[in-house]
Design a protein around this motif. Structure first.
Motif, short mmCIF file in Angstrom:
data_model
loop_
_atom_site.label_atom_id
_atom_site.label_comp_id
_atom_site.label_asym_id
_atom_site.label_seq_id
_atom_site.Cartn_x
_atom_site.Cartn_y
_atom_site.Cartn_z
N ARG A 1 0.88 -1.30 -0.17
CA ARG A 1 0.18 -0.04 -0.12
C ARG A 1 1.03 1.39 -0.04
O ARG A 1 2.15 1.06 0.13
CB ARG A 1 -0.78 0.05 1.28
CG ARG A 1 0.05 -0.23 2.50
CD ARG A 1 -1.09 -0.31 3.83
NE ARG A 1 -1.86 0.86 4.04
CZ ARG A 1 -2.69 0.97 4.85
NH1 ARG A 1 -3.20 -0.13 5.46
NH2 ARG A 1 -3.29 1.93 5.11
N ASP A 2 0.31 2.43 -0.15
CA ASP A 2 1.05 3.75 -0.01
C ASP A 2 1.60 3.85 1.42
O ASP A 2 0.75 3.72 2.43
CB ASP A 2 0.18 4.87 -0.65
CG ASP A 2 -0.24 4.67 -2.12
OD1 ASP A 2 0.54 4.00 -3.00
OD2 ASP A 2 -1.45 5.13 -2.44
N PRO A 3 2.87 4.22 1.42
CA PRO A 3 3.00 4.77 2.82
C PRO A 3 2.30 5.84 3.24
O PRO A 3 1.69 6.92 2.78
CB PRO A 3 4.61 5.44 2.35
CG PRO A 3 5.00 4.88 1.27
CD PRO A 3 3.72 4.70 0.32
N ASN A 4 2.22 6.05 4.81
CA ASN A 4 1.19 6.60 5.34
C ASN A 4 1.53 7.08 6.69
O ASN A 4 1.38 6.21 7.79
CB ASN A 4 -0.34 6.15 5.54
CG ASN A 4 -1.29 7.41 6.04
OD1 ASN A 4 -1.16 8.13 6.73
ND2 ASN A 4 -2.59 7.08 5.47
N ILE A 5 2.39 8.32 6.83
CA ILE A 5 3.03 8.52 8.11
C ILE A 5 1.62 8.79 9.22
O ILE A 5 2.13 8.41 10.37
CB ILE A 5 3.83 9.87 8.22
CG1 ILE A 5 5.02 9.62 7.21
CG2 ILE A 5 4.49 10.17 9.39
CD1 ILE A 5 5.71 8.41 7.45
N THR A 6 0.68 9.42 8.90
CA THR A 6 -0.41 9.58 10.18
C THR A 6 -1.06 8.20 10.55
O THR A 6 -0.99 8.10 11.60
CB THR A 6 -1.59 10.37 9.17
OG1 THR A 6 -1.03 11.61 8.75
CG2 THR A 6 -2.53 10.70 10.48
#
Length: 653
Positions: free
Chosen positions: A296-301
């Motif tokens: 999946r796409d990286p998501n810092i939150t």
């Protein structure tokens, strides 16, 4: 007096007491020993035997007490060792906890490419250093860069500081972070496990194993969370990282279940913790997402949210850990207190035994010496004792009631007897101390002799027993040794009024201008009466009734009869007497008591005779029948007392 009693009194031969001839065998005639224990070598041998007899059990008791105390002290040392191990395990657990928290913070910093929104690493490092300083026993730790030699505490702190300085957000440092912290925690947990194995003989091992498993569970949860943060921060996990996540997640759950099984009371606490967590379901869902490992796409939150939720979950597990730590501390503290109490009791018993033993030996020695001395003197005193027997018989009848004296001579013992209701009377002379101070001893003796002869003659007219006189104190009781129903109340009341009237006309022999004043008191209640003493035995009364009667006298007033509420109620039940309410009187040892004055008989006439007749004797009157019908004749003050005539059978009532 019954005819049979008179016959019994006259028959002196039938009243056998301990004869001195029974103990006057000549020296050397003993059935149990060849030597005389009262003289010479036989006396020393007998003394030695009597000293050895108590010494054997005393030595056995000392040895047994010392052995018990030794075991107690060993037990206390063992408990102290357990306490030290628990303290060390607790401190190591705190270090592991801080290292886990630091690893999570550093991993988050690395995996989020240096994101500093989550926490302050400087503060986290300081907390870890503080927990490290509290550790007293440092386990051997091998760092990834130094596998050959273990690091001591100071070297480890130096390496830890160097490692913190080179932390960066580069991809190449993620494995280094995990390996570094994981190796440290593994060494600490291994050392903790080894310590717990040493406590298998104590009851605390279950708690310690649960504590160790809970630490390892939190450790595995923290390692798994590092890979979880990596997944959400980077978008996917490589195969090796994915395998590590699955492994540590499963180990964490298994160790947690083991802790709950070792200490079942933690299950309820854990259930409450999970129910109070609002994001517990979110943690499980995100765990399932990580297990699927779909790119999946990286998501810092989302990585931050996952890190916060895992941090919250591990914080709750640490609450469980703190609860378990308190449980361990309470258990060990209770064991220490129990061990200290047993040791104190053991020491006290040993000290008492050691202190009492010489006293017992000394007492036995004195007792044996006294017995030997008595045995030596007994033979020489045998004849003298026989001569004095008749005198003692005469004195016995003067000191004791007739029925008690006969019983004493027949059975050689008179058991104490309980009387449910008797009346006790006390009187003393007002101002006797002042009179004695200005009088010669002979004048005092003459004075007391005359007044007591007056009183003794008057009480012969009543069903009472003169207990004793001490100085100027005169004590009389009714209702014993022969019970007379409830007549003892009226008998004492009549006697008290009679003695008061007679004393009012009595002039002090050597001070003719002064009239005698007495202070009287009486009380009704239960007593125990019995023989006290073997030399000149006395028939004494015991109980609170005697004390209360004495207090009535001491708190009374001159020329008045002070009575208690119980005596007043008994008088009212009998009838024929008048009383006057005095009120509450503060009586020593009793507090406030409601008391009365006995004033006179009904009609205001006291039961007295001619005031000048200070000495008289009751004689038999064949024309009148009844206890209250009495005639009197006067006698000289030096004539023989009436009870001696009764003993010889010359006087009848």
């Amino acid at each position: 007096m019954k005819k049979e009693d008179l016959t019994l009194v006259r028959d002196n031969d039938s009243l056998r007491s301990v004869s001195s001839e029974d103990v006057s065998s000549p020296p050397g005639q003993y059935c149990c020993t060849k030597t005389n224990p009262a003289h010479g070598r036989g006396r020393r041998l007998h003394l030695l035997q009597m000293l050895v007899l108590p010494f054997i059990p005393i030595c056995a008791l000392i040895v047994q007490t010392a052995f018990s105390l030794h075991n107690i002290m060993l037990y206390r040392q063992e408990v102290r060792g357990i306490d030290a191990q628990v303290t060390e395990a607790t401190n190591l657990g705190k270090v592991v906890t801080q290292m886990q928290l630091e690893r999570s913070e550093v991993a988050f910093f690395v995996y989020t490419n240096g994101n500093k929104l989550r926490s302050n690493l400087t503060m986290r490092f300081a907390l870890t250093n503080a927990s490290l300083e509290a550790v007293s026993s440092w386990p051997p730790i091998y760092l990834p860069e130094s596998r050959l030699a273990p690091l001591d505490k100071d070297t480890f702190l130096t390496r830890l500081g160097e490692f913190r300085q080179r932390i960066s957000s580069e991809e190449s440092s993620m494995t280094e972070v995990l390996n570094w912290y994981t190796s440290v925690n593994a060494a600490l947990l291994d050392h903790l496990t080894n310590q717990i194995k040493e406590t298998d003989s104590s009851g605390v091992w279950r708690y310690l194993l649960a504590f160790k498993n809970l630490l390892r569970s939190i450790e595995s949860t923290g390692i798994a969370s590092v890979y979880g943060v990596n997944y959400f921060g980077r978008g996917w996990l490589v195969s090796n990282s994915y395998v590590h996540y699955i492994h540590h997640d499963a180990v964490a759950k298994d160790l947690l279940n083991g802790s709950l099984n070792y200490v079942p009371m933690l299950k309820g606490v854990y259930r409450q913790l999970t129910n109070s967590m609002s994001n517990y379901g979110t943690i499980k869902r995100r765990g399932d997402i990580i297990i699927q490992n779909i790119q999946r796409d990286p998501n810092i939150t989302e990585a931050i949210d996952y890190f916060d939720s895992i941090a919250h979950y591990t914080d709750e597990l640490r609450k469980l850990q703190r609860e378990l730590r308190h449980k361990i501390r309470d258990y060990v503290t209770a064991n220490l207190h129990d061990a200290a109490s047993k040791e104190a009791i053991g020491i006290a018993i040993l000290v008492v035994v050691l202190a009492v033993s010489p006293v017992i030996i000394w007492l036995v020695q004195n007792a044996v010496s006294t017995i030997q001395l008595y045995a030596a003197n007994l033979a020489s005193k045998a004849k003298e004792l026989k001569r004095e027997k008749r005198k003692s018989d005469t004195l016995l009848f003067q000191m004791l009631p007739l029925s008690v004296a006969v019983q004493l001579k027949q059975t050689q013992q008179v058991p104490a007897e309980y009387y449910a209701s008797v009346t006790v009377y006390f009187s003393d002379i007002v101002g006797f101390t002042e009179i004695a101070a200005v009088s010669t001893p002979l004048e005092v003796v003459t004075f007391l002799n005359k007044i007591y002869k007056l009183f003794d003659a008057r009480i012969e007219c009543y069903d009472v027993y003169k207990v004793e006189t001490i100085g100027d104190s005169y004590m009389v009781a009714s209702g014993l040794a022969v019970k007379n129903g409830n007549q003892h109340v009226s008998e004492i009341a009549s006697m008290a009024l009679d003695l008061l009237a007679a004393s009012a006309q009595f002039k002090i022999p050597h001070r003719k201008s002064e009239l005698l004043q007495i202070r009287s008191g009486a009380h009704t209640g239960p007593v125990v009466a019995g023989i006290v003493g073997s030399k000149m035995p006395r028939y004494c009364l015991f109980g609170d009734t005697v004390n209360t009667a004495s207090r009535m006298e001491s708190t009374g007033e001159a020329s008045k009869i002070h009575i208690s509420l119980e005596f007043k109620k008994a008088l009212d039940a009998v009838g024929g007497f008048k009383t006057q309410h005095r009120g509450l009187v503060d009586v020593k040892g009793k507090g406030p008591m409601d008391t009365y004055w006995l004033t006179c008989k009904e009609g205001g006439v006291n039961r007295t005779n001619d005031a000048a007749a200070t000495k008289y004797l009751p004689v038999r009157n064949s024309s009148k029948v009844g206890a209250k019908s009495r005639n009197f004749q006067f006698q000289d003050e030096d004539s023989e007392p009436i009870f001696m005539r009764r003993i010889r059978g010359e006087c009848y009532v």
